[in-house]
Design a protein around this motif. Structure first.
Motif, PDB file in Angstrom:
ATOM      1  N   HIS A 106      24.424   3.504 -16.360  1.00 50.89           N
ATOM      2  CA  HIS A 106      23.817   2.173 -16.521  1.00 50.89           C
ATOM      3  C   HIS A 106      22.434   2.083 -15.894  1.00 50.89           C
ATOM      4  CE1 HIS A 106      27.588   0.665 -18.053  1.00 50.89           C
ATOM      5  NE2 HIS A 106      28.218   1.066 -16.957  1.00 50.89           N
ATOM      6  N   GLY A 107      22.079   3.065 -15.068  1.00 55.14           N
ATOM      7  CA  GLY A 107      20.723   3.035 -14.518  1.00 55.14           C
ATOM      8  C   GLY A 107      20.660   3.329 -13.027  1.00 55.14           C
ATOM      9  N   TYR A 108      19.477   3.086 -12.488  1.00 48.94           N
ATOM     10  CA  TYR A 108      19.245   3.242 -11.049  1.00 48.94           C
ATOM     11  C   TYR A 108      19.943   2.094 -10.314  1.00 48.94           C
ATOM     12  CZ  TYR A 108      15.120   5.888 -12.744  1.00 48.94           C
ATOM     13  OH  TYR A 108      14.264   6.742 -13.384  1.00 48.94           O
ATOM     14  N   ASP A 156      17.867   0.200 -15.878  1.00 49.80           N
ATOM     15  CA  ASP A 156      18.022   1.280 -16.860  1.00 49.80           C
ATOM     16  C   ASP A 156      16.647   1.797 -17.280  1.00 49.80           C
ATOM     17  OD1 ASP A 156      18.546   2.954 -18.917  1.00 49.80           O
ATOM     18  OD2 ASP A 156      19.371   1.427 -20.266  1.00 49.80           O
ATOM     19  N   PRO A 157      16.288   3.004 -16.818  1.00 41.99           N
ATOM     20  CA  PRO A 157      14.930   3.503 -17.096  1.00 41.99           C
ATOM     21  C   PRO A 157      14.683   3.746 -18.590  1.00 41.99           C
ATOM     22  CG  PRO A 157      16.273   5.221 -16.060  1.00 41.99           C
ATOM     23  CD  PRO A 157      17.100   3.979 -16.068  1.00 41.99           C
ATOM     24  N   LYS A 158      15.763   4.009 -19.349  1.00 42.95           N
ATOM     25  CA  LYS A 158      15.571   4.223 -20.803  1.00 42.95           C
ATOM     26  C   LYS A 158      15.122   2.924 -21.458  1.00 42.95           C
ATOM     27  CE  LYS A 158      19.668   5.995 -22.067  1.00 42.95           C
ATOM     28  NZ  LYS A 158      20.395   5.632 -20.903  1.00 42.95           N
ATOM     29  N   GLY A 159      15.826   1.856 -21.113  1.00 46.32           N
ATOM     30  CA  GLY A 159      15.465   0.545 -21.668  1.00 46.32           C
ATOM     31  C   GLY A 159      14.041   0.160 -21.308  1.00 46.32           C
ATOM     32  N   GLU A 160      13.663   0.497 -20.087  1.00 43.57           N
ATOM     33  CA  GLU A 160      12.310   0.173 -19.638  1.00 43.57           C
ATOM     34  C   GLU A 160      11.286   0.938 -20.493  1.00 43.57           C
ATOM     35  OE1 GLU A 160      11.316   1.444 -15.659  1.00 43.57           O
ATOM     36  OE2 GLU A 160       9.729  -0.073 -15.509  1.00 43.57           O
TER      37      GLU A 160
END
Ligand code: FRU
Length: 485
Positions: A74-76, A108-112
């Motif tokens: 889910h992210g950092y 979530d770095p992907k979403g960013e």
């Protein structure tokens, strides 16, 4: 060598190595104060966030624990808080062994990267062994994102006005309040602040609690909101609001912006849940997003402020939020011998001490026009000036030591308006460590915290009387402070 590198704080919390920012999950449980913190174990700059962990029985001596929370799909793991679910409302533990619950932001770095605006959500983890090991909740995220680019830093506490768990969340330019019966299912009930307070930057790291006004029966609620940028001396800083909370909605009494600390290096500070006697204990990150990642240390970066007790006091007609070192701090102080110092008008006096960078200086005075200069043999000096005419206190670190790592670190004198100081004698208390100074005027009415990087200990304090009359500094004392590592 351990904890003895150049600039290494001797009595403040710092991670053994690598990058740290905000304090997280401040919670007291069974005799132990937990300090989790934003941590990147791979580098000395910010990166994929984890929760580091340390524990203490006195908030001064810390034991490092393994990293508590790692990034997952889910992210950092961004900032958040922790509670003890004593009644096992979450069902994740039992009444005999209540779970410790951490609620944090997933980033979530992907979403960013994809340019989405829903990549920050809220997640949960629990521990059944007093914080030693953590399990992520299966149903994460527990709060999804409806399209707020910034949506983070949940502070959870038990609210006995509505008998519910309460979560504060910040969404860019405002605060949201959510309620829950079980810490898992949450419902938004109110918002605050789109048109109140300072808005020079994004709102971050909220906290809210009730305090009794000193010497009265009156109770008020205090809301802390960190903001980056937009602090009065530049970069990141923490504002506060005093007002009321009806169990769902917070309303502020005040018109002007208020700041818990006017120095550049006290950010993202929040308070402990579940403390004995319901004490409000605050810890801040002793740095600033303007230059924190460039600070001239190599093995680790940054430290926390001295733990401070928060209280509310009426001074003149104004309610003020005071912050002042916790009384346990005196246990690591080696008391010096107090004396009275008299300085004729426009004269100076000098006090020597082998290491001011592990010491506190305290005195009481009704003088309001003086300058204190801490110096070392390299010609480095830190200048603190009280100016009664301008009603300002100044902190100038431009010659204090290494400053050239970033242009904004020392380009301006930091200022603090001191217009509401009561008349009569006041305490001035200054705490120094190898790379910080914390100044408390009138027992925490006015506070400034700043990093400094002197290349030798300051060993001389020069005090100048800048007024037209003789001044007295009563009970002037320099105390050594024991190292805690
Ligand atoms: C504050 C902050 C938080 C965020 C965290 C990320 O310093 O920006 O808003 O959760 O740091 O490390």
């Amino acid at each position: 060598e351990l904890y003895n590198e150049p600039y290494r704080p001797q009595w403040h919390f710092s991670p053994e190595k690598k990058w740290m920012n905000d304090p997280n999950g401040l919670v007291y449980y069974k005799g132990v104060y937990h300090l989790f913190y934003q941590y990147y174990p791979e580098d000395i700059v910010w990166g994929p966030m984890h929760w580091g962990h340390a524990v203490s029985q006195d908030l001064l001596h810390w034991e490092h624990k393994p990293v508590a929370l790692y990034p997952d799909r889910h992210g950092y793991i961004f900032s958040g808080s922790a509670v003890v679910d004593t009644r096992n409302t979450s069902g994740l533990g039992s009444l005999e062994n209540p779970p410790m619950i951490a609620i944090f932001t997933y980033h979530d770095p992907k979403g960013e990267k994809e340019g989405r605006n829903d990549y920050q959500t809220q997640g949960m983890a629990y521990s059944l062994d007093h914080g030693d090991s953590w399990t992520k909740y299966m149903g994460n995220p527990i709060i999804k994102n409806d399209g707020f680019k910034d949506f983070r830093d949940p502070k959870v506490f038990w609210n006995d006005k509505s008998d519910k768990w309460t979560m504060l969340l910040v969404a860019g330019d405002h605060l949201q309040i959510w309620l829950s019966d079980n810490l898992i299912d949450w419902k938004k009930v109110s918002e605050f602040g789109r048109d109140q307070g300072a808005h020079g930057g994004v709102w971050e790291c909220p906290d809210m609690f009730k305090l009794q006004v000193e010497g009265s029966k009156e109770e008020k609620w205090v809301l802390l909101i960190s903001i980056n940028p937009g602090a009065p001396n530049g970069g990141s800083g923490t504002q506060y609001f005093i007002g009321d909370f009806d169990g769902e909605t917070f309303s502020s009494d005040q018109e002007e912006n208020r700041w818990i600390d006017w120095g550049m290096d006290d950010y993202a500070g929040v308070t402990y849940n579940n403390t004995p006697d319901n004490k409000r204990i605050f810890i801040g990150w002793m740095s600033n997003w303007l230059y924190g990642q460039q600070a001239p240390t190599k093995k680790w970066r940054s430290a926390m402020t001295v733990p401070r007790i928060l209280s509310l006091k009426k001074i003149g007609d104004t309610l003020s939020l005071m912050n002042y070192p916790i009384s346990q701090f005196n246990a690591i102080v080696e008391n010096g011998i107090p004396k009275n110092i008299t300085i004729d008008k426009k004269e100076k006096t000098q006090v020597g001490f082998d290491n001011f960078n592990q010491a506190q200086v305290t005195f009481t005075t009704d003088a309001k026009d003086f300058q204190l200069v801490f110096k070392n043999g390299l010609g480095e000096h830190l200048d603190l000036t009280m100016d009664d005419h301008k009603k300002l206190f100044f902190l100038d670190r431009s010659q204090s030591g290494t400053t050239d790592f970033e242009k904004d670190f020392a380009s301006k004198e930091q200022q603090m308006p001191i217009g509401n100081l009561p008349s009569g004698p006041l305490e001035v208390r200054i705490l120094l460590d190898r790379s910080s100074v914390e100044i408390f005027i009138d027992k925490g009415q006015y506070v400034m915290t700043a990093q400094i990087f002197p290349n030798e200990n300051y060993d001389t304090l020069s005090i100048e009387n800048r007024s037209d009359r003789t001044i007295n500094l009563r009970n002037f004392v320099v105390d050594g402070i024991h190292g805690v590592w």
